[in-house]
Motif scaffolding. Structure first.
Motif, PDB file in Angstrom:
ATOM      1  N   ASP A 121       0.803  -1.225   0.000  1.00 42.51           N
ATOM      2  CA  ASP A 121       0.000   0.000   0.000  1.00 42.51           C
ATOM      3  C   ASP A 121       0.838   1.278   0.000  1.00 42.51           C
ATOM      4  O   ASP A 121       0.617   2.181  -0.806  1.00 42.51           O
ATOM      5  CB  ASP A 121      -0.913   0.037   1.236  1.00 42.51           C
ATOM      6  CG  ASP A 121      -1.847  -1.141   1.324  1.00 42.51           C
ATOM      7  OD1 ASP A 121      -1.365  -2.284   1.295  1.00 42.51           O
ATOM      8  OD2 ASP A 121      -3.059  -0.920   1.443  1.00 42.51           O
ATOM      9  N   GLN A 122       1.787   1.358   0.933  1.00 38.17           N
ATOM     10  CA  GLN A 122       2.506   2.611   1.125  1.00 38.17           C
ATOM     11  C   GLN A 122       3.373   2.995  -0.069  1.00 38.17           C
ATOM     12  O   GLN A 122       3.289   4.116  -0.555  1.00 38.17           O
ATOM     13  CB  GLN A 122       3.339   2.542   2.407  1.00 38.17           C
ATOM     14  CG  GLN A 122       3.748   3.915   2.923  1.00 38.17           C
ATOM     15  CD  GLN A 122       5.236   4.185   2.751  1.00 38.17           C
ATOM     16  OE1 GLN A 122       6.016   3.253   2.646  1.00 38.17           O
ATOM     17  NE2 GLN A 122       5.611   5.445   2.746  1.00 38.17           N
ATOM     18  N   GLU A 143       1.171   4.115  -3.021  1.00 42.26           N
ATOM     19  CA  GLU A 143       0.587   5.455  -2.876  1.00 42.26           C
ATOM     20  C   GLU A 143       1.624   6.560  -2.990  1.00 42.26           C
ATOM     21  O   GLU A 143       1.379   7.586  -3.631  1.00 42.26           O
ATOM     22  CB  GLU A 143      -0.130   5.533  -1.525  1.00 42.26           C
ATOM     23  CG  GLU A 143      -0.771   6.874  -1.228  1.00 42.26           C
ATOM     24  CD  GLU A 143      -1.437   6.902   0.129  1.00 42.26           C
ATOM     25  OE1 GLU A 143      -1.571   8.001   0.709  1.00 42.26           O
ATOM     26  OE2 GLU A 143      -1.826   5.829   0.629  1.00 42.26           O
ATOM     27  N   SER A 144       2.792   6.346  -2.378  1.00 43.32           N
ATOM     28  CA  SER A 144       3.764   7.441  -2.290  1.00 43.32           C
ATOM     29  C   SER A 144       4.755   7.478  -3.445  1.00 43.32           C
ATOM     30  O   SER A 144       5.300   8.545  -3.761  1.00 43.32           O
ATOM     31  CB  SER A 144       4.542   7.335  -0.970  1.00 43.32           C
ATOM     32  OG  SER A 144       5.288   6.125  -0.916  1.00 43.32           O
ATOM     33  N   ALA A 149      -2.944   1.409   6.637  1.00 44.88           N
ATOM     34  CA  ALA A 149      -3.895   2.515   6.666  1.00 44.88           C
ATOM     35  C   ALA A 149      -4.771   2.430   7.907  1.00 44.88           C
ATOM     36  O   ALA A 149      -5.047   3.438   8.579  1.00 44.88           O
ATOM     37  CB  ALA A 149      -4.748   2.504   5.406  1.00 44.88           C
ATOM     38  N   ARG A 205      -2.740   3.360  11.006  1.00 41.63           N
ATOM     39  CA  ARG A 205      -2.590   4.817  11.126  1.00 41.63           C
ATOM     40  C   ARG A 205      -3.881   5.452  11.659  1.00 41.63           C
ATOM     41  O   ARG A 205      -3.840   6.315  12.540  1.00 41.63           O
ATOM     42  CB  ARG A 205      -2.221   5.424   9.773  1.00 41.63           C
ATOM     43  CG  ARG A 205      -2.006   6.930   9.800  1.00 41.63           C
ATOM     44  CD  ARG A 205      -1.474   7.465   8.491  1.00 41.63           C
ATOM     45  NE  ARG A 205      -2.398   7.218   7.378  1.00 41.63           N
ATOM     46  CZ  ARG A 205      -2.185   7.651   6.118  1.00 41.63           C
ATOM     47  NH1 ARG A 205      -1.072   8.315   5.842  1.00 41.63           N
ATOM     48  NH2 ARG A 205      -3.046   7.396   5.170  1.00 41.63           N
ATOM     49  N   LEU A 229       4.957   2.499  12.176  1.00 42.31           N
ATOM     50  CA  LEU A 229       4.724   2.719  10.755  1.00 42.31           C
ATOM     51  C   LEU A 229       5.857   3.512  10.125  1.00 42.31           C
ATOM     52  O   LEU A 229       6.640   4.162  10.841  1.00 42.31           O
ATOM     53  CB  LEU A 229       3.403   3.486  10.560  1.00 42.31           C
ATOM     54  CG  LEU A 229       2.118   2.776  11.005  1.00 42.31           C
ATOM     55  CD1 LEU A 229       0.961   3.763  11.080  1.00 42.31           C
ATOM     56  CD2 LEU A 229       1.795   1.620  10.061  1.00 42.31           C
ATOM     57  N   ASP A 254       7.576   8.597   7.043  1.00 44.35           N
ATOM     58  CA  ASP A 254       7.006   9.515   6.060  1.00 44.35           C
ATOM     59  C   ASP A 254       5.510   9.300   5.890  1.00 44.35           C
ATOM     60  O   ASP A 254       4.788  10.207   5.468  1.00 44.35           O
ATOM     61  CB  ASP A 254       7.721   9.398   4.719  1.00 44.35           C
ATOM     62  CG  ASP A 254       7.571   8.029   4.070  1.00 44.35           C
ATOM     63  OD1 ASP A 254       7.443   7.037   4.805  1.00 44.35           O
ATOM     64  OD2 ASP A 254       7.595   7.952   2.825  1.00 44.35           O
ATOM     65  N   TYR A 255       5.015   8.112   6.233  1.00 46.46           N
ATOM     66  CA  TYR A 255       3.594   7.795   6.112  1.00 46.46           C
ATOM     67  C   TYR A 255       2.764   8.524   7.169  1.00 46.46           C
ATOM     68  O   TYR A 255       1.592   8.828   6.950  1.00 46.46           O
ATOM     69  CB  TYR A 255       3.410   6.282   6.226  1.00 46.46           C
ATOM     70  CG  TYR A 255       2.031   5.779   5.884  1.00 46.46           C
ATOM     71  CD1 TYR A 255       1.479   5.979   4.628  1.00 46.46           C
ATOM     72  CD2 TYR A 255       1.282   5.074   6.824  1.00 46.46           C
ATOM     73  CE1 TYR A 255       0.210   5.505   4.315  1.00 46.46           C
ATOM     74  CE2 TYR A 255       0.017   4.590   6.517  1.00 46.46           C
ATOM     75  CZ  TYR A 255      -0.511   4.812   5.255  1.00 46.46           C
ATOM     76  OH  TYR A 255      -1.764   4.349   4.952  1.00 46.46           O
TER      77      TYR A 255
END
Length: 296
Positions: free
Chosen positions: A101-102, A105-106, A228, A231, A243, A246-247
Motif C-alpha cells: 500500500d505505502q 501510494e507514495s 492505513a 494509522r 509505521l 514519512d507515512y
C-alpha cells in the motif's frame, strides 16, 4: 498440434502458480475448464503430471520434468514477442507490478500517472499485496520490497530514499499515559498489532540504537491487516502504531500524532523494484523501471 500447445500452456500456468484458481484467472478461463484441459493432457500422455490436494497443487516427477523441458521454450517465445514490440516508435504492452500500500501510494502511482499520457499503448497493472509474492510463479514483471528483504538472485533498482520507522500515538492517548523511554516500555502500552497477510504472523517491531538491534513483540486490543487502518487507529487513540515515518509525518507535523522512541528508529534501505535476473526485460518494463528509479 494447436490443441497440444494450448494444453501445455495450461499445464505450465498451473505448475508455476501452484493453483488452478490463480492459473485460471491468469489465463482468463474458468477453473473447471482448466482442470479438464490438464486432465485430458494427462490422459493423452498416460502420466499424472500434478499432485492435487484441497490446499495445494504440485508437480509429480513427470510433471517437473515436463515443466523444465517446456518452460524455457515458452519463455523464449514471450521474449521474442516482447522484442517485436521494442521495434515500435514507443514502447507498448502491459507491465504487471505487485506492490504494498505505502509504496504504491507514495512512489508508484505518482510516477506512473506522470508517465502514461506520453505512452498511449502502455498499460501498468498494480496489484496491492503487502506479503511476499513469488513474482515468477505469479507472472509479475516486478515487485517492490524493502532493500533488506530482496533475494540476492534478483535484480534490484532503488525507487526511494532510505527510510525510518516511527512509533506514534495520539495526543489523547498520551494524555493519560507516560511516553515510552525505551522499547522495553512498550510492554506497558496498548500497541496496534499488524499482520500483512492472512497466513503471516504479527509484525515484529524492529529497533536499533548505536548499532544494537532490539526486536519487540507487542500486545494490544486492536489488530489489523493494513497500515492505513493502523494509522487511523493511532489517530483515533486506539493505541501506539509502528509505521514508516514519512507515512505518518503529516499527522505528526499537524500535532495529531506524537512520535516517540525516535532515537531507537535508525535509517535503513528503502524501497526497491526487483525482478528476476533470468528474464529479459521488455522495452515497456525498462521504461517503467527508469521512471521509478530513485535519483538522489
Amino acid at each position: 498440434m494447436r490443441q497440444n500447445v494450448g494444453d501445455l500452456v495450461a499445464f505450465l500456468a498451473v505448475a508455476r502458480s501452484g493453483s488452478f484458481t490463480r492459473a485460471a484467472k491468469h489465463l482468463g478461463v474458468s477453473q473447471p475448464a482448466l482442470s479438464q484441459t490438464v486432465r485430458e493432457l494427462e490422459a493423452r500422455l498416460g502420466l499424472r503430471l500434478l499432485n492435487r490436494t484441497t490446499r495445494s497443487v504440485s508437480t509429480t516427477e513427470a510433471g517437473e520434468r515436463l515443466l523444465q523441458t517446456i518452460a524455457p521454450h515458452f519463455d523464449g517465445i514471450e521474449a521474442g514477442l516482447a522484442d517485436l514490440t521494442d521495434m515500435r516508435d514507443k514502447p507498448a504492452g502491459r507491465v504487471r507490478l505487485t506492490v504494498g500500500d505505502q509504496p504504491a501510494e507514495s512512489i508508484i502511482l505518482p510516477a506512473i500517472a506522470k508517465l502514461l499520457p506520453d505512452y498511449p499503448d502502455l498499460s501498468v497493472e498494480i496489484n496491492l499485496n503487502a506479503g511476499f509474492v513469488d513474482i515468477v510463479a505469479e507472472r509479475f514483471d516486478a515487485g517492490v520490497r524493502l532493500g533488506e528483504t530482496v533475494a540476492k538472485d534478483m535484480v534490484a533498482i532503488p525507487i526511494g530514499p532510505d527510510m525510518r520507522m516511527a512509533v506514534v500515538g495520539s495526543t489523547d492517548y498520551f494524555s493519560t499515559r507516560k511516553p515510552p523511554a525505551t522499547p522495553h516500555d512498550l510492554a506497558e502500552h496498548s500497541c496496534i498489532n499488524l499482520r500483512y497477510t492472512a497466513n503471516s504472523g504479527w509484525a515484529v517491531w524492529d529497533f536499533e540504537k548505536n548499532g544494537r538491534p532490539l526486536n519487540v513483540r507487542v500486545e494490544g486490543q486492536l489488530l489489523v491487516n493494513s497500515i492505513a487502518l493502523a494509522r487511523l487507529g493511532a489517530r483515533d487513540g486506539a493505541g501506539l502504531a509502528y509505521l514508516p515515518a514519512d507515512y505518518v509525518e503529516p499527522l505528526v507535523a499537524s500535532g495529531v500524532l506524537i512520535s516517540v522512541l525516535q532515537d531507537w528508529c535508525e535509517p535503513f534501505p528503502g524501497y526497491y523494484l526487483y525482478y528476476s535476473s533470468r528474464r529479459q526485460p521488455s522495452a515497456a518494463f525498462r521504461l517503467v523501471a527508469d521512471a521509478l528509479r530513485y535519483r538522489a
